[in-house]
Design an enzyme around this catalytic site. Structure first.
Site, mmCIF file in Angstrom:
data_model
loop_
_atom_site.group_PDB
_atom_site.id
_atom_site.type_symbol
_atom_site.label_atom_id
_atom_site.label_comp_id
_atom_site.label_asym_id
_atom_site.label_seq_id
_atom_site.Cartn_x
_atom_site.Cartn_y
_atom_site.Cartn_z
ATOM 1 N N ASP A 1 -6.251 -8.210 -5.750
ATOM 2 C CA ASP A 1 -5.222 -7.251 -6.151
ATOM 3 C C ASP A 1 -4.115 -7.966 -6.915
ATOM 4 O O ASP A 1 -3.591 -8.990 -6.467
ATOM 5 C CB ASP A 1 -4.649 -6.576 -4.897
ATOM 6 C CG ASP A 1 -3.726 -5.416 -5.217
ATOM 7 O OD1 ASP A 1 -3.864 -4.826 -6.303
ATOM 8 O OD2 ASP A 1 -2.877 -5.091 -4.363
ATOM 9 N N HIS A 2 -3.762 -7.430 -8.076
ATOM 10 C CA HIS A 2 -2.662 -7.951 -8.897
ATOM 11 C C HIS A 2 -2.796 -9.434 -9.209
ATOM 12 O O HIS A 2 -1.857 -10.216 -8.993
ATOM 13 C CB HIS A 2 -1.308 -7.677 -8.229
ATOM 14 C CG HIS A 2 -0.869 -6.255 -8.319
ATOM 15 N ND1 HIS A 2 -0.425 -5.681 -9.485
ATOM 16 C CD2 HIS A 2 -0.832 -5.274 -7.378
ATOM 17 C CE1 HIS A 2 -0.129 -4.403 -9.268
ATOM 18 N NE2 HIS A 2 -0.381 -4.137 -7.994
ATOM 19 N N HIS B 1 -1.571 2.888 -7.730
ATOM 20 C CA HIS B 1 -0.939 1.858 -6.916
ATOM 21 C C HIS B 1 0.269 2.461 -6.205
ATOM 22 O O HIS B 1 0.801 3.481 -6.619
ATOM 23 C CB HIS B 1 -0.496 0.688 -7.791
ATOM 24 C CG HIS B 1 -1.619 -0.208 -8.207
ATOM 25 N ND1 HIS B 1 -1.479 -1.570 -8.341
ATOM 26 C CD2 HIS B 1 -2.921 0.052 -8.498
ATOM 27 C CE1 HIS B 1 -2.638 -2.102 -8.706
ATOM 28 N NE2 HIS B 1 -3.519 -1.128 -8.812
ATOM 29 N N GLY B 2 0.706 1.797 -5.120
ATOM 30 C CA GLY B 2 1.862 2.306 -4.387
ATOM 31 C C GLY B 2 1.554 3.546 -3.585
ATOM 32 O O GLY B 2 2.398 4.445 -3.456
ATOM 33 N N GLY B 3 0.352 3.617 -2.998
ATOM 34 C CA GLY B 3 -0.038 4.802 -2.228
ATOM 35 C C GLY B 3 0.732 4.951 -0.931
ATOM 36 O O GLY B 3 0.874 6.069 -0.419
ATOM 37 N N SER B 4 1.239 3.845 -0.380
ATOM 38 C CA SER B 4 1.993 3.911 0.878
ATOM 39 C C SER B 4 3.253 4.750 0.696
ATOM 40 O O SER B 4 4.067 4.486 -0.187
ATOM 41 C CB SER B 4 2.381 2.510 1.344
ATOM 42 O OG SER B 4 1.239 1.755 1.664
ATOM 43 N N ASN C 1 -4.397 2.565 -3.618
ATOM 44 C CA ASN C 1 -4.060 1.337 -2.904
ATOM 45 C C ASN C 1 -3.064 1.591 -1.779
ATOM 46 O O ASN C 1 -2.079 2.318 -1.962
ATOM 47 C CB ASN C 1 -3.441 0.326 -3.872
ATOM 48 C CG ASN C 1 -4.439 -0.247 -4.850
ATOM 49 O OD1 ASN C 1 -5.550 0.228 -4.986
ATOM 50 N ND2 ASN C 1 -4.017 -1.296 -5.538
#
Length: 276
Positions: free
Chosen positions: A81-82, A202-205, A224
Site C-alpha cells: 500500500d502506498h 482510499h480512506g475508507g475508515s 481500503n
C-alpha cells in the site's frame, strides 16, 4: 490461496461489489483479518504500508501472511500500500506481494505517468498487478479536498501506464475525519464508465455506511481500511486484563476484535461469499 489483485477486482466488477483491503501491522491483525475472510467465504486483500517494507517489520511479518494465504481456502491478495519509492516496490515483490501500489500522486501528471509506466512495465513482466493514484488523497487532519480526479486525465493516465487499479480523489482522506465525508458519487460513476482500471477508494475508515454502499453502486471496486483496523485492535488491547502474562493469551481478544471489524466491512461491501 494467494491470488493476484486483478482476479479479485474482476470478481468485484462481475458481482457489483467491492473487495475490502485491510492494512495489517503484525501477525495478530493479519490473523483476525484472515479468520474473518474464511468465516465469510470472502475474497480479500491484505496490505501493508510502504513504511513497513522500508523498515524491518515487513521482512518478519510477510512470510506469515504469504504462508497463511497459501494455506487458506479463500482467495487472498497480498498488496503493498502506498509504495513511496521503487525500492519499496521491489522489496514488496521480494517478500511475496502478489500486487503493488506505487504512489507517485504528489508529482505533476507527466511525472506520475512516467513513474507508473516504468513500474507497470516491470511488474507486469513479473506477473504482479499494479495500483496507482491520480488526484492526491490527502490526510483528514488537513481537511478533505474537493479537487477530484479529472476524467480526461484518468483516461490518459490509464492508456499510457496500463495500471490495473486506480485510487482516485473523490472526497475521502486518510486518518480520522473531523466530520463525515460526502463522496463525489457522480464523479465516481463518470470515472468507472470512462476507464478500464478498477477504481479504488482510499480512506475508507470513518466513511458512513450509506456512502460506502453508494460508492460501490457508482463503481468503486476496492476499499481500503487502515485506521479502523488499528482502532479495533488497540481499543481491545486496552481492555485486556494487565495481569495476563502470556502474550498469546493476552492477544486473543484483540485478534477477535479485528475479526469482528473485518467481518462487518466484508458484509457491508457485499464481499461475503465472493470466494464461491
Amino acid at each position: 490461496m494467494l491470488t493476484n489483485m486483478k482476479t479479485l477486482l474482476e470478481i468485484a466488477e462481475k458481482k457489483n461489489c467491492a473487495i475490502p483491503a485491510f492494512n495489517a501491522y503484525n501477525g495478530e491483525t493479519a490473523m483476525g483479518i484472515i479468520k474473518a475472510a474464511e468465516e465469510a467465504n470472502a475474497c480479500i486483500i491484505i496490505q501493508m504500508y510502504s513504511r513497513l517494507f522500508m523498515s524491518e517489520e515487513a521482512e518478519f511479518v510477510s512470510p506469515c501472511i504469504v504462508e497463511a494465504a497459501h494455506r487458506s481456502n479463500v482467495k487472498i491478495c497480498y498488496h503493498l500500500d502506498h509504495g513511496s519509492c521503487d525500492e519499496a516496490v521491489f522489496r514488496a515483490v521480494k517478500y511475496g506481494c502478489s500486487s503493488i501500489m506505487r504512489d507517485a500522486s504528489a508529482l505533476p501528471l507527466e511525472e506520475n505517468i512516467a513513474v507508473m509506466k516504468n513500474i507497470t512495465h516491470y511488474m507486469h513482466d513479473l506477473g504482479i498487478d499494479v495500483e496507482a493514484e491520480l488526484g492526491h488523497v490527502g490526510f483528514a487532519k488537513d481537511g478533505v479536498s474537493t479537487d477530484y480526479t479529472k476524467v480526461d486525465e484518468a483516461k490518459r493516465f490509464c492508456e499510457e501506464t496500463g495500471v490495473d487499479a486506480l485510487a482516485v480523489a473523490v472526497g475521502t482522506a486518510h486518518g480520522h475525519y473531523k466530520q463525515a465525508p460526502v463522496l463525489a458519487l457522480d464523479r465516481i460513476k463518470e470515472l468507472h464508465d470512462a476507464i478500464p482500471a478498477a477504481l479504488v477508494l482510499h480512506g475508507g475508515s470513518g466513511v458512513p455506511d450509506d456512502q460506502i454502499v453508494a460508492s460501490i453502486k457508482a463503481g468503486i471496486r476496492k476499499i481500503n481500511f487502515g485506521t479502523d483496523v488499528c482502532l479495533a485492535f488497540l481499543d481491545e488491547v486496552r481492555k485486556v486484563d494487565s495481569s495476563i502474562i502470556g502474550v498469546d493469551t493476552f492477544m486473543k481478544e484483540p485478534v477477535q476484535a479485528v475479526k469482528r471489524f473485518a467481518l462487518e466491512k466484508i458484509k457491508l461491501l457485499g464481499a461475503e461469499g465472493t470466494n464461491a
